[in-house]
Design a protein around this motif. Structure first.
Motif, mmCIF file in Angstrom:
data_model
loop_
_atom_site.group_PDB
_atom_site.id
_atom_site.type_symbol
_atom_site.label_atom_id
_atom_site.label_comp_id
_atom_site.label_asym_id
_atom_site.label_seq_id
_atom_site.Cartn_x
_atom_site.Cartn_y
_atom_site.Cartn_z
ATOM 1 N N LYS A 33 0.698 -1.205 -0.168
ATOM 2 C CA LYS A 33 0.018 0.055 0.218
ATOM 3 C C LYS A 33 0.902 1.261 -0.027
ATOM 4 C CE LYS A 33 -3.659 2.195 2.552
ATOM 5 N NZ LYS A 33 -4.476 2.352 3.746
ATOM 6 N N GLN A 34 1.828 1.353 0.945
ATOM 7 C CA GLN A 34 2.921 2.480 0.854
ATOM 8 C C GLN A 34 3.357 2.635 -0.650
ATOM 9 O OE1 GLN A 34 3.290 4.341 3.498
ATOM 10 N NE2 GLN A 34 4.558 5.788 2.118
ATOM 11 N N GLU A 35 4.008 1.642 -1.227
ATOM 12 C CA GLU A 35 4.330 1.707 -2.542
ATOM 13 C C GLU A 35 3.457 2.243 -3.413
ATOM 14 O OE1 GLU A 35 7.771 -1.521 -2.500
ATOM 15 O OE2 GLU A 35 5.802 -2.320 -2.725
ATOM 16 N N LEU A 36 2.331 2.034 -3.445
ATOM 17 C CA LEU A 36 1.249 2.533 -4.434
ATOM 18 C C LEU A 36 1.031 4.039 -4.119
ATOM 19 C CD1 LEU A 36 -1.314 -0.401 -4.245
ATOM 20 C CD2 LEU A 36 0.274 0.118 -6.342
ATOM 21 N N GLU A 37 0.835 4.434 -2.775
ATOM 22 C CA GLU A 37 0.894 5.736 -2.366
ATOM 23 C C GLU A 37 2.183 6.578 -2.842
ATOM 24 O OE1 GLU A 37 0.272 5.562 1.893
ATOM 25 O OE2 GLU A 37 -1.740 4.698 1.681
ATOM 26 N N ASN A 38 3.146 5.971 -2.633
ATOM 27 C CA ASN A 38 4.379 6.650 -3.488
ATOM 28 C C ASN A 38 4.163 6.798 -4.751
ATOM 29 O OD1 ASN A 38 5.310 7.044 -0.671
ATOM 30 N ND2 ASN A 38 6.845 5.018 -0.834
ATOM 31 N N LYS A 39 4.087 5.902 -5.398
ATOM 32 C CA LYS A 39 3.751 5.937 -6.799
ATOM 33 C C LYS A 39 2.801 7.099 -7.188
ATOM 34 C CE LYS A 39 2.761 3.323 -11.037
ATOM 35 N NZ LYS A 39 2.057 2.025 -11.399
ATOM 36 N N GLU A 40 1.731 7.073 -6.507
ATOM 37 C CA GLU A 40 0.776 8.139 -7.013
ATOM 38 C C GLU A 40 1.125 9.370 -6.754
ATOM 39 O OE1 GLU A 40 -2.533 9.823 -8.367
ATOM 40 O OE2 GLU A 40 -2.169 7.682 -8.738
ATOM 41 N N ARG A 41 1.809 9.701 -5.374
ATOM 42 C CA ARG A 41 2.424 10.952 -5.246
ATOM 43 C C ARG A 41 3.554 11.310 -6.303
ATOM 44 N NH1 ARG A 41 3.325 9.549 0.011
ATOM 45 N NH2 ARG A 41 5.443 9.616 -0.101
#
Length: 82
Positions: A33-41
């Motif tokens: 989830k953290q990696e997906l959030e970082n990607k979106e940012r």
């Protein structure tokens, strides 16, 4: 010939965009989830940056219409005096 021997256009696009990401997808890796959030940012940052650069490019363009009109006026005036 089995389907495994074919490479799809979407796979080529993934590799061209990011070979490491394509490799991870092929290995079945699921991002956290953290990696997906970082990607979106990161995507949001790049979209904002690209928008600013496009605005900057558009503000630097010079309209050629006034220059063209000025040249026509000069040619017309030159024609009157020749």
């Amino acid at each position: 010939m089995s389907k495994k021997n074919f490479v799809g256009a979407s796979d080529i696009g993934k590799v061209a965009f990011c070979p490491y990401s394509a490799y991870l997808d092929a290995q079945g890796y699921k991002p956290s989830k953290q990696e997906l959030e970082n990607k979106e940012r990161g995507n949001q940052f790049h979209n904002q940056y690209n928008s600013k650069m496009l605005q900057h490019d558009n503000s630097q363009k010079i309209s050629l219409k006034p220059l063209f009109i000025l040249i026509l006026i000069i040619i017309a005036l030159a024609g009157l005096y020749l």
